[in-house]
Design a protein around this motif. Sequence first.
Motif, short mmCIF file in Angstrom:
data_model
loop_
_atom_site.label_atom_id
_atom_site.label_comp_id
_atom_site.label_asym_id
_atom_site.label_seq_id
_atom_site.Cartn_x
_atom_site.Cartn_y
_atom_site.Cartn_z
N SER A 132 0.79 -1.24 0.00
CA SER A 132 0.00 0.00 0.00
C SER A 132 0.82 1.28 0.00
CB SER A 132 -0.92 0.05 1.22
OG SER A 132 -0.13 0.28 2.37
N LYS A 161 -3.23 -3.47 5.49
CA LYS A 161 -2.45 -4.52 4.80
C LYS A 161 -2.45 -5.83 5.59
CE LYS A 161 1.30 -2.13 4.68
NZ LYS A 161 0.75 -0.83 5.00
N VAL A 190 -3.21 -4.01 -3.98
CA VAL A 190 -2.87 -2.67 -3.50
C VAL A 190 -4.01 -2.18 -2.62
CG1 VAL A 190 -2.30 -0.30 -4.19
CG2 VAL A 190 -1.52 -2.23 -5.60
N THR A 238 -5.95 0.38 -0.44
CA THR A 238 -6.06 1.84 -0.46
C THR A 238 -7.28 2.30 0.33
OG1 THR A 238 -5.17 1.77 -2.70
CG2 THR A 238 -6.15 3.84 -2.01
N SER A 282 -3.38 8.16 1.26
CA SER A 282 -3.33 6.74 0.92
C SER A 282 -3.33 6.54 -0.61
CB SER A 282 -4.52 6.02 1.55
OG SER A 282 -4.56 4.68 1.12
N ASP A 298 0.08 7.48 -2.05
CA ASP A 298 1.09 6.47 -1.76
C ASP A 298 0.85 5.19 -2.56
OD1 ASP A 298 2.07 8.32 -0.08
OD2 ASP A 298 1.69 7.22 1.79
N SER A 299 -0.41 4.86 -2.79
CA SER A 299 -0.71 3.69 -3.62
C SER A 299 -0.21 3.90 -5.03
CB SER A 299 -2.22 3.43 -3.66
OG SER A 299 -2.66 2.96 -2.41
N ASP A 300 -0.36 5.12 -5.52
CA ASP A 300 0.13 5.42 -6.86
C ASP A 300 1.65 5.22 -6.94
OD1 ASP A 300 -0.38 6.63 -9.61
OD2 ASP A 300 1.20 7.92 -8.83
N LYS A 313 -1.89 -6.44 -11.03
CA LYS A 313 -2.24 -5.57 -9.91
C LYS A 313 -3.76 -5.53 -9.68
CE LYS A 313 0.02 -2.49 -12.15
NZ LYS A 313 0.87 -3.21 -13.09
N LEU A 351 -6.78 -3.56 -7.18
CA LEU A 351 -7.07 -2.50 -6.22
C LEU A 351 -8.09 -2.98 -5.19
CD1 LEU A 351 -7.02 0.51 -5.32
CD2 LEU A 351 -8.76 0.96 -7.05
N LEU A 377 -6.07 5.78 -9.86
CA LEU A 377 -5.02 4.75 -9.81
C LEU A 377 -4.96 3.88 -11.07
CD1 LEU A 377 -5.22 3.70 -6.06
CD2 LEU A 377 -3.60 5.23 -7.16
#
Lengths: 97, 276
Positions: B13, B20, B144, B146, B152, B155-157, B178, B180, B205
Amino acid sequence: MSIFKKLLALNANRKSAKVARERLQIVVSHQRSEGGDAEFLPKLRHELLTVICKYVKVDKDQVNVQLQRMNNCSVLELNITLPASELEQGYEQVRIL
Amino acid sequence: MTKLESKIIVVTSGKGGVGKTTTSAALGAELANRGYKTVVVDFDIGLRNLDLIMGCERRVIFDFVNVIQGDANLNQALIKDKRSENLFILPASQTRDKDALTTEGVEKVLMELQKEFSFIVCDSPAGIERGALMALYFADEAVVVTNPEVSSVRDSDRIIGVLNSRTKRAEQGSEVKKHLLITRYAHNRAQRGEMLSVEDVQEILAIPLLGVIPESTAVLNASNQGIPVTLGGPSDAKEAYRNAIAFLLGETVETTSQKGWKKLLGGLRLFNRSPV
């Protein structure tokens, strides 16, 4: 607090998600254009500059290297502005995509 | 069930505190419940917590770093969950420093785990330091996690950028799949425009949506007791996790319109009544 002010405050809160979205779109696009996590970018920039300097005298700030992340690929963009005196045609921009 | 091709899934994340470890525990437990032999590996060296969330904190003797450094073998460090015979955890060490996770060491342990397990769930620490990078480096797929909140999402990006460039798959020219997972979502707040909506987060995202976990009292209740959400009593979060995991496994999940109906009926307290 007057009813009017209360309503204004309520309205401001209601739109906060929209503000968040707009701020994020800007910060994220900036983040992506910086290359995010491609560690090699500063080194690449430096080496490119060295090579270019062998042929043309360019200013350090005139070499712009960007890595942009799209949905399923990345685009490496080099933007080099050559000074007018170095090329007879005058001011020229080399752009490699 | 016979062992399928082994898959490494990282739960990551960037930002801390978004869920997480909760997700790793829920994912591991649900996969095990479905008959897949699963191990959840804690990569948060120095700040282990997976053991606590999964309720086996008093059974930790050897850890991940012990195995890497050859002080213990894998079977000594693996803890078998008491509730599910297919579920194991490999705890992180509490004391050693992060540099103990070497690429070679992690690879060796993961390869050994792959012989035994169908799913290896890597619970990443926050940040983009060594532990987090090691957790995702060997991953086949990434979840990921989020929260619908600006820091958040940003940071996920960043972590998506890392997944695209600094994994073994990226180096070999392929990619990590990936997913989300939006957690702590409050549907009514999003509807009122007070919270980023699922669509907002997904649009920013730009990775496929795996699921949405509602903000739920069941999550804290589960962690208080050391029970993965998916092994706890019926709850909205449990159902959402189970749907997300079914989707991860490629099963068809009920459509949104059906969910809408269920939500309406649930709202009338006619169905989905908790037995507790």
